[in-house]
Scaffold this motif. Structure first.
Motif, short mmCIF file in Angstrom:
data_model
loop_
_atom_site.label_atom_id
_atom_site.label_comp_id
_atom_site.label_asym_id
_atom_site.label_seq_id
_atom_site.Cartn_x
_atom_site.Cartn_y
_atom_site.Cartn_z
N LYS A 140 0.91 -1.13 0.09
CA LYS A 140 -0.17 -0.07 0.05
C LYS A 140 0.87 1.20 -0.05
CE LYS A 140 -4.12 -1.81 2.08
NZ LYS A 140 -5.00 -1.57 0.99
N LEU A 141 0.43 2.14 -0.65
CA LEU A 141 1.23 3.46 -0.70
C LEU A 141 0.34 4.67 -1.01
CD1 LEU A 141 3.85 4.94 -1.09
CD2 LEU A 141 3.90 4.57 -3.57
N GLY A 142 0.36 5.55 0.04
CA GLY A 142 -0.35 6.83 -0.15
C GLY A 142 0.43 7.98 -1.01
N THR A 156 -4.88 6.08 -1.68
CA THR A 156 -3.77 5.10 -1.31
C THR A 156 -4.28 4.10 -2.45
OG1 THR A 156 -4.51 5.25 1.13
CG2 THR A 156 -3.44 3.20 0.06
N ASP A 158 -2.77 0.37 -4.39
CA ASP A 158 -2.40 -1.03 -3.74
C ASP A 158 -1.40 -1.57 -4.67
OD1 ASP A 158 -4.33 -0.65 -1.74
OD2 ASP A 158 -5.95 -1.24 -3.35
#
Length: 232
Positions: A140-142, A156, A158
């Motif tokens: 996960k990465l914002g 966010t 995925d």
């Protein structure tokens, strides 16, 4: 009865008795002695044969050493080549992203290919072009709205795979971006620079690449090494 033996007869008898007394004894040997004699003879024959065999072997070896033809121990078989331990940046690309056809072709270790639908950076926010390597994998990465990551403020993404190249501080991401309409994936370039996939495809790609793998971005709509649009 009168004795008719004369002087000649008595002399012959005396001579015969003397001859018998002078002859060597020829009495038969007892059975035990006969057995021991046979054993001794067989032992002498075996020793003689063994000595002859050893002598013959010594002659062969000596002759081989003198002539330089003595058999040499065979070399051990060569070890089989070790399998390639992973892929490197110098290898052929594991994945090629075509921003014109909106397709990504992934080649596995077995040579089989898988084609996934993608959407890349739209005009003005082109996805960096050329060869890059997988730097990291993040489930996960914002992504922020900075024009490089391709995300929206507070969104966010995925199954993110971060791509980069030496000397460039601008990364490129391949991931699932839930805010993108699924209808645009495989049809148009709609992101701010990242490469978007459908959720299941993003997870599959995430599982099939490793840091160090090469990913190449091609197409007329791909940006330059820094993400800038191609020169006119």
């Amino acid at each position: 009865m009168p004795d008719h033996a004369g002087p000649d007869t008595d002399g012959l008898s005396v001579a015969l008795r003397q001859l018998i007394a002078d002859a060597p004894s020829a009495l038969p040997l007892p059975p035990a002695e006969v057995h021991r004699t046979g054993v001794r003879r067989r032992r002498r024959r075996r020793l003689a044969l063994g000595s002859a065999t050893v002598l013959a072997a010594a002659v062969v070896i000596a002759g081989g050493l003198r002539s330089g033809t003595a058999p040499q121990p065979s070399a051990p078989p060569a070890a089989p080549p070790s399998p390639t331990a992973g892929r490197t940046a110098a290898a052929a690309p594991v994945a090629v992203i075509d921003t014109d056809s909106h397709r990504m072709t992934v080649t596995g270790n077995d040579g089989r290919t898988t084609v996934l639908d993608v959407t890349a950076g739209r005009p003005g926010n082109e996805t960096p072009g050329g060869r890059m390597t997988v730097q990291d994998k993040l489930p996960k990465l914002g992504l922020s709205d900075d024009g490089a990551s391709g995300g929206q403020e507070g969104a966010t993404a995925d199954w993110c795979v971060r791509l980069g190249r030496p000397g460039s501080a601008t990364p490129a991401y391949v991931c699932s971006m839930p805010w993108l309409p699924a209808s645009g994936i495989g049809q148009a370039n709609t992101t701010r620079g990242a490469v978007g996939l459908l959720p299941d495809d993003a997870r599959w790609f995430y599982d099939h690449v490793e840091p160090g793998d090469t990913v190449e971005v091609v197409g007329s709509s791909a940006g330059g090494p820094s993400g800038a649009p191609p020169s006119p």
